[in-house]
Design a protein around this motif. Structure first.
Motif, PDB file in Angstrom:
ATOM      1  N   LEU A 127     -18.557  19.143  52.650  1.00 10.05           N
ATOM      2  CA  LEU A 127     -17.773  19.756  51.532  1.00 10.05           C
ATOM      3  C   LEU A 127     -17.351  21.011  52.010  1.00 10.05           C
ATOM      4  O   LEU A 127     -17.748  21.445  53.013  1.00 10.05           O
ATOM      5  CB  LEU A 127     -18.813  20.136  50.221  1.00 10.05           C
ATOM      6  N   VAL A 128     -16.121  21.457  51.255  1.00 16.69           N
ATOM      7  CA  VAL A 128     -15.604  22.836  51.672  1.00 16.69           C
ATOM      8  C   VAL A 128     -15.687  23.688  50.515  1.00 16.69           C
ATOM      9  O   VAL A 128     -15.880  23.150  49.256  1.00 16.69           O
ATOM     10  CB  VAL A 128     -14.236  22.806  52.062  1.00 16.69           C
ATOM     11  N   SER A 129     -15.537  24.932  50.687  1.00 14.75           N
ATOM     12  CA  SER A 129     -15.568  25.894  49.404  1.00 14.75           C
ATOM     13  C   SER A 129     -14.316  26.813  49.842  1.00 14.75           C
ATOM     14  O   SER A 129     -14.366  27.334  50.867  1.00 14.75           O
ATOM     15  CB  SER A 129     -16.718  26.854  49.475  1.00 14.75           C
ATOM     16  N   TYR A 130     -13.181  26.907  48.898  1.00 13.84           N
ATOM     17  CA  TYR A 130     -12.109  27.535  49.162  1.00 13.84           C
ATOM     18  C   TYR A 130     -12.462  28.986  48.407  1.00 13.84           C
ATOM     19  O   TYR A 130     -12.747  29.105  47.179  1.00 13.84           O
ATOM     20  CB  TYR A 130     -10.870  26.977  48.643  1.00 13.84           C
ATOM     21  N   ASP A 163      -6.488  31.337  51.162  1.00 10.97           N
ATOM     22  CA  ASP A 163      -7.967  31.264  51.046  1.00 10.97           C
ATOM     23  C   ASP A 163      -8.610  31.018  52.284  1.00 10.97           C
ATOM     24  O   ASP A 163      -8.070  30.625  53.380  1.00 10.97           O
ATOM     25  CB  ASP A 163      -8.417  29.812  50.382  1.00 10.97           C
ATOM     26  N   LEU A 164      -9.817  31.270  52.365  1.00 10.25           N
ATOM     27  CA  LEU A 164     -10.613  31.264  53.483  1.00 10.25           C
ATOM     28  C   LEU A 164     -11.471  29.849  53.236  1.00 10.25           C
ATOM     29  O   LEU A 164     -11.811  29.519  52.109  1.00 10.25           O
ATOM     30  CB  LEU A 164     -11.932  32.331  53.900  1.00 10.25           C
ATOM     31  N   VAL A 165     -11.533  29.075  54.176  1.00 11.85           N
ATOM     32  CA  VAL A 165     -12.424  27.595  53.830  1.00 11.85           C
ATOM     33  C   VAL A 165     -13.765  27.653  54.685  1.00 11.85           C
ATOM     34  O   VAL A 165     -13.768  28.091  55.867  1.00 11.85           O
ATOM     35  CB  VAL A 165     -11.526  26.510  54.368  1.00 11.85           C
ATOM     36  N   PHE A 166     -14.962  27.499  53.826  1.00 17.12           N
ATOM     37  CA  PHE A 166     -16.217  27.293  54.446  1.00 17.12           C
ATOM     38  C   PHE A 166     -16.589  26.071  54.118  1.00 17.12           C
ATOM     39  O   PHE A 166     -16.460  25.491  53.286  1.00 17.12           O
ATOM     40  CB  PHE A 166     -16.989  28.258  53.650  1.00 17.12           C
TER      41      PHE A 166
END
Length: 170
Positions: free
Chosen positions: A126-129, A159-162
Protein backbone atom coordinates in the motif's frame (compact mmCIF):
# COMPACT_ATOMS: atom_id res chain seq x y z
CA UNK A 1 -20.57 -7.81 -2.03
CA UNK A 2 -19.00 -8.72 1.27
CA UNK A 3 -20.21 -6.77 4.30
CA UNK A 4 -18.08 -3.86 5.47
CA UNK A 5 -15.95 -5.22 8.31
CA UNK A 6 -15.75 -3.96 11.86
CA UNK A 7 -12.24 -4.27 13.25
CA UNK A 8 -11.17 -3.95 16.86
CA UNK A 9 -7.97 -3.10 18.65
CA UNK A 10 -7.35 -2.84 22.37
CA UNK A 11 -8.68 0.73 22.49
CA UNK A 12 -10.57 1.21 19.23
CA UNK A 13 -13.43 0.00 17.09
CA UNK A 14 -13.02 0.60 13.36
CA UNK A 15 -16.55 0.60 12.02
CA UNK A 16 -18.50 1.49 8.89
CA UNK A 17 -19.44 5.16 8.53
CA UNK A 18 -23.00 6.22 9.30
CA UNK A 19 -24.72 9.47 8.34
CA UNK A 20 -24.38 10.90 11.85
CA UNK A 21 -20.58 10.82 11.39
CA UNK A 22 -20.81 13.44 8.66
CA UNK A 23 -20.99 16.58 10.83
CA UNK A 24 -17.56 16.04 12.43
CA UNK A 25 -16.15 14.94 9.06
CA UNK A 26 -17.43 18.10 7.36
CA UNK A 27 -16.06 20.24 10.18
CA UNK A 28 -12.56 18.82 9.66
CA UNK A 29 -12.81 19.18 5.89
CA UNK A 30 -13.77 22.87 6.28
CA UNK A 31 -10.90 23.56 8.68
CA UNK A 32 -7.36 24.72 7.86
CA UNK A 33 -6.16 21.17 8.67
CA UNK A 34 -7.79 20.00 5.42
CA UNK A 35 -5.03 21.80 3.49
CA UNK A 36 -3.06 18.55 3.68
CA UNK A 37 -5.86 16.88 1.70
CA UNK A 38 -6.38 19.61 -0.90
CA UNK A 39 -8.89 21.66 1.13
CA UNK A 40 -10.47 23.30 2.91
CA UNK A 41 -13.72 22.07 1.36
CA UNK A 42 -17.28 23.35 1.51
CA UNK A 43 -20.12 21.15 2.74
CA UNK A 44 -21.10 19.93 -0.73
CA UNK A 45 -17.56 18.78 -1.54
CA UNK A 46 -17.19 17.20 1.91
CA UNK A 47 -20.43 15.25 1.38
CA UNK A 48 -19.15 13.94 -1.95
CA UNK A 49 -15.90 12.84 -0.33
CA UNK A 50 -17.74 11.20 2.58
CA UNK A 51 -19.99 9.29 0.15
CA UNK A 52 -16.94 8.28 -1.91
CA UNK A 53 -15.37 6.83 1.24
CA UNK A 54 -18.44 4.63 1.71
CA UNK A 55 -18.93 3.76 -1.99
CA UNK A 56 -15.44 2.33 -2.33
CA UNK A 57 -16.53 -0.69 -0.29
CA UNK A 58 -19.04 -1.58 -3.03
CA UNK A 59 -16.69 -0.73 -5.88
CA UNK A 60 -13.39 -2.15 -4.64
CA UNK A 61 -14.05 -4.25 -1.52
CA UNK A 62 -12.29 -1.71 0.67
CA UNK A 63 -12.87 1.85 1.80
CA UNK A 64 -12.94 3.92 4.95
CA UNK A 65 -13.80 3.07 8.53
CA UNK A 66 -14.55 5.43 11.36
CA UNK A 67 -12.25 5.34 14.39
CA UNK A 68 -14.29 5.01 17.58
CA UNK A 69 -12.92 4.85 21.10
CA UNK A 70 -14.11 1.67 22.81
CA UNK A 71 -14.15 3.30 26.25
CA UNK A 72 -16.40 6.22 25.32
CA UNK A 73 -17.99 5.48 21.94
CA UNK A 74 -16.62 8.80 20.65
CA UNK A 75 -15.78 8.92 16.95
CA UNK A 76 -12.28 10.40 16.79
CA UNK A 77 -11.41 10.15 13.09
CA UNK A 78 -11.20 7.96 10.03
CA UNK A 79 -8.82 5.46 8.45
CA UNK A 80 -9.21 4.07 4.97
CA UNK A 81 -7.91 2.39 1.89
CA UNK A 82 -8.59 4.64 -1.09
CA UNK A 83 -8.50 3.88 -4.78
CA UNK A 84 -10.12 4.95 -8.00
CA UNK A 85 -9.25 7.55 -10.59
CA UNK A 86 -7.84 9.99 -8.02
CA UNK A 87 -5.34 7.52 -6.58
CA UNK A 88 -2.58 5.96 -8.73
CA UNK A 89 -2.25 3.08 -6.23
CA UNK A 90 -4.24 1.80 -3.28
CA UNK A 91 -3.63 4.33 -0.54
CA UNK A 92 -3.74 3.90 3.22
CA UNK A 93 -4.90 7.19 4.70
CA UNK A 94 -5.89 8.48 8.12
CA UNK A 95 -6.95 11.52 10.08
CA UNK A 96 -8.11 12.30 13.59
CA UNK A 97 -10.39 15.11 14.65
CA UNK A 98 -9.24 18.16 16.60
CA UNK A 99 -8.70 17.39 20.27
CA UNK A 100 -7.88 13.73 19.62
CA UNK A 101 -4.35 14.09 18.25
CA UNK A 102 -1.35 12.78 20.14
CA UNK A 103 -3.03 9.69 21.64
CA UNK A 104 -1.84 7.17 19.04
CA UNK A 105 -5.33 6.59 17.59
CA UNK A 106 -4.26 7.12 13.97
CA UNK A 107 -1.27 4.79 14.39
CA UNK A 108 -3.34 2.06 16.05
CA UNK A 109 -6.13 2.28 13.48
CA UNK A 110 -3.81 2.49 10.46
CA UNK A 111 -1.77 -0.55 11.54
CA UNK A 112 -4.96 -2.56 12.07
CA UNK A 113 -6.45 -1.65 8.68
CA UNK A 114 -3.10 -2.11 6.90
CA UNK A 115 -2.70 -5.60 8.33
CA UNK A 116 -6.35 -6.44 7.52
CA UNK A 117 -5.78 -5.34 3.91
CA UNK A 118 -2.70 -7.48 3.49
CA UNK A 119 -4.43 -10.51 5.01
CA UNK A 120 -7.92 -10.22 3.52
CA UNK A 121 -7.31 -8.45 0.22
CA UNK A 122 -3.96 -10.05 -0.57
CA UNK A 123 -2.40 -6.73 -1.51
CA UNK A 124 1.34 -6.80 -2.15
CA UNK A 125 1.77 -3.29 -0.69
CA UNK A 126 0.00 0.00 0.00
CA UNK A 127 1.09 3.62 -0.27
CA UNK A 128 0.34 6.72 1.74
CA UNK A 129 0.27 10.02 -0.16
CA UNK A 130 1.38 12.71 2.27
CA UNK A 131 1.69 16.44 1.81
CA UNK A 132 5.36 17.33 2.24
CA UNK A 133 4.46 19.83 5.01
CA UNK A 134 2.42 17.30 7.02
CA UNK A 135 5.18 16.37 9.43
CA UNK A 136 2.87 14.47 11.79
CA UNK A 137 1.65 12.10 9.06
CA UNK A 138 5.18 11.64 7.75
CA UNK A 139 6.31 10.67 11.26
CA UNK A 140 3.36 8.28 11.60
CA UNK A 141 4.13 6.56 8.28
CA UNK A 142 7.75 6.12 9.33
CA UNK A 143 6.69 4.81 12.75
CA UNK A 144 4.59 2.22 10.91
CA UNK A 145 7.69 1.11 9.01
CA UNK A 146 6.71 2.67 5.67
CA UNK A 147 9.56 3.75 3.43
CA UNK A 148 9.68 6.89 1.30
CA UNK A 149 9.39 5.86 -2.37
CA UNK A 150 10.71 8.79 -4.44
CA UNK A 151 10.02 6.95 -7.71
CA UNK A 152 6.29 6.45 -7.06
CA UNK A 153 3.75 8.83 -8.57
CA UNK A 154 1.79 10.77 -5.96
CA UNK A 155 -1.87 11.71 -5.94
CA UNK A 156 -0.63 15.29 -6.16
CA UNK A 157 2.77 15.97 -7.79
CA UNK A 158 4.00 17.56 -4.56
CA UNK A 159 3.00 14.60 -2.35
CA UNK A 160 5.56 12.35 -0.76
CA UNK A 161 4.78 8.67 -1.25
CA UNK A 162 5.43 6.23 1.58
CA UNK A 163 5.20 2.51 0.80
CA UNK A 164 3.90 -0.05 3.29
CA UNK A 165 4.85 -3.71 2.98
CA UNK A 166 3.40 -6.71 4.81
CA UNK A 167 5.37 -7.69 7.86
CA UNK A 168 7.55 -10.79 7.37
CA UNK A 169 5.47 -12.65 9.96
CA UNK A 170 2.23 -12.04 8.03
Amino acid sequence: MKPIPTLQTERLILRPPVHTDFHAYAELMASPRARYMGGPFDGRAAWGMFCNDVAQWQLFGHGCLMIERRATGACVGEVGINHGPLFPEKELGWFVYAGHEGHGYAFEAAVELRDWAFEHLGLPNLVSYIDQDNTRSIALARRMGAMHDPDARGQDPEDLVFRHWPSPSA
